[in-house]
Design a protein around this motif. Structure first.
Motif, PDB file in Angstrom:
ATOM      1  N   ASN A 195      27.201 -55.353  -1.840  1.00  0.00           N
ATOM      2  CA  ASN A 195      26.292 -54.690  -1.791  1.00  0.00           C
ATOM      3  C   ASN A 195      25.872 -55.007  -0.279  1.00  0.00           C
ATOM      4  O   ASN A 195      25.247 -56.126  -0.186  1.00  0.00           O
ATOM      5  N   TRP A 242      18.533 -48.357   1.952  1.00  0.00           N
ATOM      6  CA  TRP A 242      19.311 -48.064   0.815  1.00  0.00           C
ATOM      7  C   TRP A 242      20.311 -49.083   0.812  1.00  0.00           C
ATOM      8  O   TRP A 242      20.333 -50.472   1.366  1.00  0.00           O
ATOM      9  N   ARG A 301      29.423 -46.321  -3.257  1.00  0.00           N
ATOM     10  CA  ARG A 301      28.313 -46.166  -4.132  1.00  0.00           C
ATOM     11  C   ARG A 301      27.146 -46.011  -3.045  1.00  0.00           C
ATOM     12  O   ARG A 301      27.268 -47.251  -2.205  1.00  0.00           O
ATOM     13  N   ARG A 309      22.897 -45.849  -2.872  1.00  0.00           N
ATOM     14  CA  ARG A 309      21.567 -45.854  -3.898  1.00  0.00           C
ATOM     15  C   ARG A 309      20.275 -46.312  -3.087  1.00  0.00           C
ATOM     16  O   ARG A 309      20.478 -46.968  -2.162  1.00  0.00           O
ATOM     17  N   ARG A 332      15.710 -50.308  -4.662  1.00  0.00           N
ATOM     18  CA  ARG A 332      14.940 -50.399  -5.892  1.00  0.00           C
ATOM     19  C   ARG A 332      13.659 -51.348  -5.307  1.00  0.00           C
ATOM     20  O   ARG A 332      12.368 -51.199  -5.665  1.00  0.00           O
ATOM     21  N   GLY A 336      13.790 -46.843  -4.977  1.00  0.00           N
ATOM     22  CA  GLY A 336      14.963 -46.498  -5.750  1.00  0.00           C
ATOM     23  C   GLY A 336      15.567 -45.191  -5.354  1.00  0.00           C
ATOM     24  O   GLY A 336      16.552 -44.924  -5.933  1.00  0.00           O
ATOM     25  N   ASN A 368      21.686 -38.331  -0.874  1.00  0.00           N
ATOM     26  CA  ASN A 368      22.611 -38.540  -1.948  1.00  0.00           C
ATOM     27  C   ASN A 368      24.180 -38.253  -1.813  1.00  0.00           C
ATOM     28  O   ASN A 368      25.013 -38.887  -2.493  1.00  0.00           O
TER      29      ASN A 368
END
Length: 671
Positions: free
Chosen positions: A6, A21, A32, A34, A37, A44, A51
């Motif tokens: 990540n 992000w 991925r 996202r 958060r 988040g 997107n």
């Protein structure tokens, strides 16, 4: 063995929210994306556009290699070449131009395709190279300049409220801003305020999706916001609710400004704005007796002839009510001025002062035969899709004597007119540092994956150009991490403890301001140290669209589409499908007066140009007002035009700001 990682990063796009992000990388591929958060503002969530960012970065029409034009300008016909061939031609052409015409014949046309301090507009990426060449200065005034200047007149700075403090507001005016489309993360704080009893008012020429969610909606005529602001303050005075202590101790120019306010009672403002007098009076009473009141006014509100004055006058409201005393009170336009980072563009590299070329006057600049532009270098910009007076810009880009270089990710309309195209990285592929203009955080962007093909970052491209030109100035070759360290090395207290290492480790850091942050508690950064009211006679400037008697009777505005960000994503198949083709919203009365029906193909036109669109008869606009969204790529439309073909190169009252929302048009059936 499959390895998953990540990587923390930041959205680079021209939006106040500048999201933090997380990119998930598996075996070297970004799989991925996202919202982070843990980030207090992003919480988040990303937007409907971003997107699809990973899909966009892997799109089949991505430009992956340098190219040279082989067909006529505008044809979009290119052949692949090597980086060495591209750099050789660029060096040869630039050297020839500088030798014959001087460095000022080069126009580095940078846009807001990325707002990064290293790769993008905020840090004026590339300016060191341009200064070393003596190139013209590019005045990037297209987005927010009129409003910035207006706020500086009143407050001494465009900086205002920390948007997070809207959670503490009791009255929220969303003034000329469609929060749920253009910066939706603020809505969470508005929801917190509503849960505590706040009243939310949307003021906008269009009943937007934000207006649908507000407690109250006022349909205002485009460009008349200052008249409404004056009338609201008039009611505050009628109610005897002005903050006399604040006026006496924290403002200057009140006597003159009070006389200006008295010229705009609610009945006068009703005639100007189209808002019923009773609604103006009711909101004025609410404003008079509700503390704190927070006003959110973003860039769309100032894109008309009187845009600077409008922001200057709206910013006067908390001076009358004393709202700057309170968390949740005041005006939020941009937080950029609270970011104490100054990019070192090395102006000392200039051998002499150079001319300034204005972004909103591209057509004019390309037409100037007395001191001609011989090289247009476009990066993070798509002027054929995003800039006023599209037809004249197209004519300028067709000049055979104009050497045009475009650094791009996709084959935009502007790319079609390039002589050399250079493939550019996207955000997941390079290093950058960001600060939101709608929050109080610095965000680090670590590259998550290797660039595809032969794509290079902005900084690496300019390092290679400088090397091919034989330039020896050491700062032209600073690495991205060296640039980042320079950016955060200032001695401003807001940067205390913020280092590149910390940013890379944590991903984001809040600037060192109090939380909650209440600006101007120690005074205003104006010459007087106080809020400075406009002088009498300077409270309202009528828009161009207030003219009557001509052949064009409909005031046209061009707001942001929910699926595009300027022209970014304008080629994404799914987002294009959701947006549909260009359409024009027209009131039932205006359609009937012209014998037009819902769904009909029409031509929208004025003396500047014309475009085709589908008519949508709608109660979202009042009679006399029409609206069509920006962001469509002209070449993907049947007639090769978008809304900017209708917008002339006119100036706002301050900063030569753009006037995208101040144009008169007519509509007729498409033959």
């Amino acid at each position: 063995m499959t390895r998953e990682l990540n990587v923390l990063g930041a959205c680079p796009l021209d939006c106040p929210d500048t999201c933090s992000w997380v990119v998930t990388v598996k075996d070297g591929e970004a799989v991925r994306l996202r919202g982070n958060r843990d980030h207090p503002y992003t919480r988040g969530a990303l937007c409907v556009k971003v997107n699809r960012y990973l899909e966009h970065a892997a799109a089949p029409d991505r430009i992956l290699h340098p190219m040279r034009r082989v067909g006529p300008k505008g044809s979009g016909s290119f052949q692949r070449i090597t980086w060495d061939e591209a750099l050789d031609e660029i060096a040869r052409r630039l050297t020839s131009i500088v030798d014959e015409f001087g460095g000022e014949a080069i126009w580095p046309y940078q846009g807001t395709g990325t707002l990064g301090y290293i790769q993008g507009e905020t840090g004026q990426a590339g300016r060191r190279l341009w200064n070393a060449l003596g190139a013209s200065y590019h005045d990037l005034n297209i987005c927010s300049r009129a409003g910035n200047d207006g706020l500086r007149h009143t407050n001494g700075t465009p900086g205002g409220m920390d948007p997070e403090t809207f959670a503490q507001s009791k009255l929220i005016l969303l003034w000329g801003t469609n929060t749920l489309t253009s910066g939706h993360h603020l809505w969470k704080f508005i929801q917190d305020a509503r849960a505590a009893g706040a009243h939310v008012v949307a003021i906008d020429p269009i009943r937007t999706r934000t207006a649908d969610q507000a407690d109250e909606y006022l349909a205002i005529r485009p460009g008349t916001d200052a008249a409404l602001a004056l009338a609201l303050m008039h009611v505050v005075l009628d109610e005897g609710a002005e903050d006399r202590d604040y006026l006496e101790n924290h403002t200057t120019g009140w006597e003159d400004f009070e006389r200006e306010i008295r010229k705009y009672p609610p009945d006068v403002a009703a005639e100007i704005t189209g808002i019923p007098e009773k609604d103006i009076r009711a909101l004025g009473v609410r404003l008079a007796h509700t503390r704190p009141t927070g006003i959110r006014a973003t860039m769309g509100i100032q894109r008309h002839r009187g845009g600077g004055t409008a922001m200057r006058t709206i910013a006067s409201i908390p001076g009358v009510t004393g709202d700057w005393r309170h968390p949740g009170g005041g005006v939020a336009y941009s937080t950029s001025a609270h970011v104490p980072i100054q990019a070192d563009t090395r102006p000392d590299l200039l051998e002499k002062p150079v001319r300034t070329l204005t972004m909103t006057r591209l057509a004019e600049g390309l037409e100037d035969t007395g001191d001609p532009v011989k090289c247009l270098w476009v990066y993070a910009a798509n002027p054929m899709g995003s800039t006023s007076d599209q037809n004249r810009i197209r004519k300028g880009l067709m000049r055979e004597d104009l050497f045009t270089v475009v650094m791009e990710q996709f084959p935009t309309d502007t790319v079609d007119y390039a002589d050399i195209v250079l493939p550019a990285t996207m955000q997941i592929e390079h290093t950058d540092l960001h600060a939101g203009y709608g929050h109080m955080y610095l965000i680090w962007n670590e590259p998550a994956v290797a660039p595809p093909g032969e794509c290079l970052s902005t900084t690496e491209t300019f390092r290679r150009v400088a090397r091919r030109l034989g330039l020896t100035e050491p700062s032209l070759y600073d690495t991205d991490l060296e640039i980042a360290a320079q950016l955060v090395s200032g001695d401003h207290p807001a940067l205390d403890g913020i280092t590149v290492d910390r940013l890379r480790e944590e991903g984001w850091v809040r600037l060192n301001y109090p939380d909650p942050f209440v600006p101007f508690t120690e005074g205003f950064p104006t010459p007087s140290g106080k809020l400075e009211f406009p002088p009498e006679g300077r409270g309202y400037v009528a828009p161009f669209s207030a003219a009557t008697g001509g052949p064009y009777r409909l005031a046209m505005i061009t707001p942001a589409a929910h699926t595009f960000l300027n022209t970014v994503f304008g080629n994404n198949p799914e987002l294009r499908r959701r947006a549909g083709g260009p359409k024009i919203l027209v009131s039932e009365k205006d359609a009937a007066d012209r014998g037009l029906s819902d769904g009909q193909r029409v031509r929208v036109f004025n003396d500047t140009g014309e475009m085709a669109a589908h008519l949508e008869v709608s109660d979202r606009v009042a009679a006399g007002v029409v609206a069509t969204t920006k962001g469509h790529w002209p070449k993907l439309n049947p007639d090769g035009a978008n809304a900017n073909v209708l917008v002339g190169e006119h100036d706002a009252d301050m900063g030569r700001g753009a006037v995208y929302h101040d144009n008169l048009v007519e509509i007729a059936p498409l033959a």
